[in-house]
Design an enzyme around this catalytic site. Sequence first.
Site, PDB file in Angstrom:
ATOM      1  N   HIS A  23     -12.904  -2.551 -15.095  1.00 58.34           N
ATOM      2  CA  HIS A  23     -11.595  -2.648 -14.439  1.00 58.34           C
ATOM      3  C   HIS A  23     -10.570  -1.660 -14.991  1.00 58.34           C
ATOM      4  CE1 HIS A  23     -13.528  -6.688 -14.424  1.00 58.34           C
ATOM      5  NE2 HIS A  23     -13.298  -6.557 -13.130  1.00 58.34           N
ATOM      6  N   GLU A  29      -7.542  -4.917 -13.197  1.00 60.44           N
ATOM      7  CA  GLU A  29      -7.451  -3.522 -12.748  1.00 60.44           C
ATOM      8  C   GLU A  29      -5.990  -3.115 -12.533  1.00 60.44           C
ATOM      9  OE1 GLU A  29      -8.282  -0.702  -8.942  1.00 60.44           O
ATOM     10  OE2 GLU A  29      -9.769  -2.284  -9.267  1.00 60.44           O
ATOM     11  N   SER A  75     -12.279 -10.667  -7.109  1.00 60.58           N
ATOM     12  CA  SER A  75     -11.371 -10.358  -6.000  1.00 60.58           C
ATOM     13  C   SER A  75     -12.139  -9.964  -4.749  1.00 60.58           C
ATOM     14  CB  SER A  75     -10.434  -9.227  -6.441  1.00 60.58           C
ATOM     15  OG  SER A  75      -9.628  -8.791  -5.390  1.00 60.58           O
TER      16      SER A  75
END
Length: 308
Positions: free
Chosen positions: A74, A126, A223
């Site tokens: 990330h 991220e 996600s």
Amino acid sequence: MEVYLAQPRGFCAGVVRAIEIVERALEKYGPPVYVRHEIVHNKYVVENLKNKGAIFVEDLSEVPPRAVTVFSAHGVARTVEEEAAARGLPVLNATCPLVTKVHNQGKRYMSKGRALILIGHAGHPEVEGTMGQVPGPVLLVQDVDDVAALTLPAETPVAYITQTTLSVDDTKDIIAALQQRFTDIQGPDIRDICYATQNRQSAVRDLSKLVDVILVVGAANSSNSNRLREIGTEVGVASYLVADGSELNPDWLKDAKAVGITAGASAPEVLVDDVIEALRRIGPVAVSVLPGREENIEFRLPAELAPG
């Protein structure tokens, strides 16, 4: 029961590279190897690496002196890189090259004096890494309402970048709102959006035309996996996120003649197989793979881990 597998599904090149970095580091340097944050958002992958000798930490203060340290796919903020350097930790950076590309785009826009807007999810590692990589303030927008709430004057020179686990479809309304709001705006080429996110979402849309139920294999904190489930629901197909076959609820399949399976970019194929086995325990299944986009992208390993 007909079972259709989406194509592509599961691991993307960035995830393959990140996992390989940890595995090769363990082979080369021996355990333990310390990994800051989950290398990718998947418990099975993390547990597998733990069993091989990886130790996962949330903060560099938990890493002993001189221990080999891996940054997750990330990405991390500059402060984390600086802390590792100050402590003399040997670091292997498993940040996805597409995430690094976003960092570089953000720095470039800011160096040209533009106000920088990041389209992404608050609190996602991220997003935190990207906001911490760019040398200046970054405005985070999560939806069209956030764009309307921005207080910058319309003539402000602005630029936008996006979280890689969002697809062209996820961001297009927000980008359109930004373009309406500001008279001087720049952003990356649409081809710079993560190919893997877009491909998996397109594959779910194809899958949804053939099935009564969609099972998305992935982690609750992933996600892109959550977004795949949302897309199935949005197009009117009952869709469920499962970590593996143990989470399959037979009630979901009561009237289903055809079941679709896909997997988020951090979910290994072994978990897809596990879900298929769980379906077989309910009744006979015929499995077929849909035609879809072939992915043959490979990202290079860090020089110190490259094959000799």
